[in-house]
Design a protein around this motif. Structure first.
Motif, PDB file in Angstrom:
ATOM      1  N   MET A   1       0.854  -1.198   0.000  1.00  0.00           N
ATOM      2  CA  MET A   1       0.000   0.000   0.000  1.00  0.00           C
ATOM      3  C   MET A   1       0.888   1.245   0.000  1.00  0.00           C
ATOM      4  O   MET A   1       1.825   1.351   0.783  1.00  0.00           O
ATOM      5  N   SER A   2       0.613   2.181  -0.890  1.00  0.00           N
ATOM      6  CA  SER A   2       1.404   3.395  -1.006  1.00  0.00           C
ATOM      7  C   SER A   2       1.228   4.282   0.220  1.00  0.00           C
ATOM      8  O   SER A   2       0.138   4.371   0.794  1.00  0.00           O
ATOM      9  N   HIS A   3       2.308   4.946   0.614  1.00  0.00           N
ATOM     10  CA  HIS A   3       2.288   5.814   1.797  1.00  0.00           C
ATOM     11  C   HIS A   3       2.744   7.206   1.409  1.00  0.00           C
ATOM     12  O   HIS A   3       3.850   7.401   0.898  1.00  0.00           O
ATOM     13  N   ILE A   4       1.882   8.212   1.641  1.00  0.00           N
ATOM     14  CA  ILE A   4       2.222   9.609   1.417  1.00  0.00           C
ATOM     15  C   ILE A   4       2.408  10.279   2.772  1.00  0.00           C
ATOM     16  O   ILE A   4       1.530  10.220   3.635  1.00  0.00           O
ATOM     17  N   VAL A   5       3.566  10.912   2.949  1.00  0.00           N
ATOM     18  CA  VAL A   5       3.863  11.653   4.170  1.00  0.00           C
ATOM     19  C   VAL A   5       3.883  13.139   3.840  1.00  0.00           C
ATOM     20  O   VAL A   5       4.461  13.548   2.829  1.00  0.00           O
ATOM     21  N   VAL A   6       3.234  13.935   4.678  1.00  0.00           N
ATOM     22  CA  VAL A   6       3.193  15.387   4.506  1.00  0.00           C
ATOM     23  C   VAL A   6       3.802  16.019   5.754  1.00  0.00           C
ATOM     24  O   VAL A   6       3.339  15.772   6.869  1.00  0.00           O
TER      25      VAL A   6
END
Length: 403
Positions: A1-6
């Motif tokens: 599962m792709s993980h986007i961190v902001v």
């Protein structure tokens, strides 16, 4: 599962993660913020909130339930120590968090006075985040004496709040006039008169030489013209600078902020940037916009591009400032103007229209939302406005939109 961190839980960060979910991103999202609070709106901090007219909960952009319901992991009150672009990780305390894509919405930091001239004394305040304003609020007692350093919008808004609270205000601006960097002399004249009418002492062409302290607290100031003032506290409004420390450590390209392309991508293909910290191409130049509308719009475009949309960010600059009972609305960017046309209304209603040659490029409208809206639509459409019509207070502006 792709993980986007902001990284950066302000207006841009909150807008970005919300748009990711709105557009159907189903992977993991982590939003990291250095402050312990939920993402909140900053403009009311130095106005309604400081005046006690807005409660803390009303500052929050979205309730905590929004983030939990949208499966957005909040890591608040935590600072990222390092970004490793090669390993695609961020270090948070003793924890290493992997990412597939990273967005930097780190905002900006207030410029402070150096300690060598007393900038570290108690009673010297900046206005940028909730902690700053909470620290300053108790100092705004009726009859107190405040020195405002800086005659830009930050300093003028602080001066207005102080004056409304019964504080005796002295404002110093090193440049020849207030707002010199951002506005025409007509706008400067308007706000100088406004502040003077409310009792503020506006001193232009004069800077701060040093502050005087006693027992670690500020008690006075020496100005560059030799004048000595007795003061109770100081508000520093000398601008902000993009928060680029993490980007610099990560080896990203910088140019008046974190350098991005038209899509919001940095020099690393997996890292993006939006908001106050990001500079981007605009009409043949590179700019960085410090405004809420830009933070929202740019962050939403970046979110879409992180999902593969490939949309160029087309900025439509607009800003506002509230001082006393005057609402200033600004459309466009006035850089390079060569003349200003004045449109007068009743009382404190007036607008100043900036032209470069025959082309309308910006409008400053004080208590004149109609002039602002017409000017904004013309500028965004690449149209101009007949100066003769603009200068006639009895002329209807709406037909300009059809020209």
């Amino acid at each position: 599962m792709s993980h986007i961190v902001v990284i950066g839980a302000g207006q841009a960060g909150s807008s970005l993660v919300a748009r990711l979910r709105k557009d159907g991103f189903e992977g993991d999202i982590t939003l990291i913020g250095a402050e312990p609070h939920l993402p909140y709106q900053r403009p009311p901090l130095s106005k309604a909130y400081l005046l006690g007219e807005m409660e803390l909960e009303r500052l929050f952009l979205r309730p905590e339930s929004f983030y939990s319901e949208n499966d957005i992991t909040l890591r608040l009150g935590e600072r990222v120590a390092e970004i490793d672009p090669e390993a695609k990780t961020v270090t948070l305390g003793n924890e290493v968090i992997p990412y597939d894509q990273l967005a930097l919405t780190t905002g900006s930091d207030p410029r402070r006075l150096p300690a060598s001239i007393g900038g570290n004394l108690k009673g010297v305040h900046v206005v940028r985040d909730l902690t700053h304003v909470d620290e300053m609020a108790p100092w705004l007692e009726e009859g107190a004496r405040a020195l405002i350093v800086g005659g830009g919008y930050i300093g003028l808004e602080a001066a207005a709040v102080c004056a409304k609270r019964g504080v005796k205000v002295t404002l110093v601006e090193m440049a020849d006039r207030i707002l010199q960097r951002v506005a025409a002399s007509e706008t400067s004249d308007f706000f100088r008169t406004l502040h003077t009418e409310y009792g503020a002492d506006i001193r232009e062409g004069v800077g701060l030489d040093r502050l005087v302290g006693e027992n670690g607290k500020v008690i006075g100031a020496v100005l560059t013209d030799g004048v000595e003032l007795q003061i109770d506290f100081v508000v520093v409004g000398v601008g902000i600078q993009p928060a680029t420390q993490l980007a610099e450590m990560a080896g990203l390209d910088l140019e008046n902020g974190i350098k991005t392309d038209a899509y919001g991508r940095t020099s690393d293909s997996s890292i993006w940037a939006a908001g106050d910290c990001a500079s981007f191409p605009y009409k043949g130049q590179r700019i960085r916009l410090e405004s809420v509308p830009n933070a929202i719009d740019q962050a939403e475009v970046v979110a879409q591009n992180m999902l593969g949309a490939a949309i160029e960010y087309m900025a439509t600059p607009w800003f506002w400032s509230d001082q006393y009972d005057v609402k200033l609305q600004i459309a466009g960017l006035n850089s390079g103007y060569d003349r200003v046309i004045t449109r007068k209304g009743d009382g404190q209603t007036v607008s100043f229209w900036y032209y470069k040659g025959d082309q309308l490029i910006a409008v400053d409208a004080m208590n004149d939302p109609r002039a602002y809206m017409v000017g904004k639509r013309l500028i965004e459409a690449g149209k101009t406005a007949d100066a003769a019509i603009v200068s006639d207070p009895d002329a209807d502006l709406k037909p300009l939109l059809k020209a």
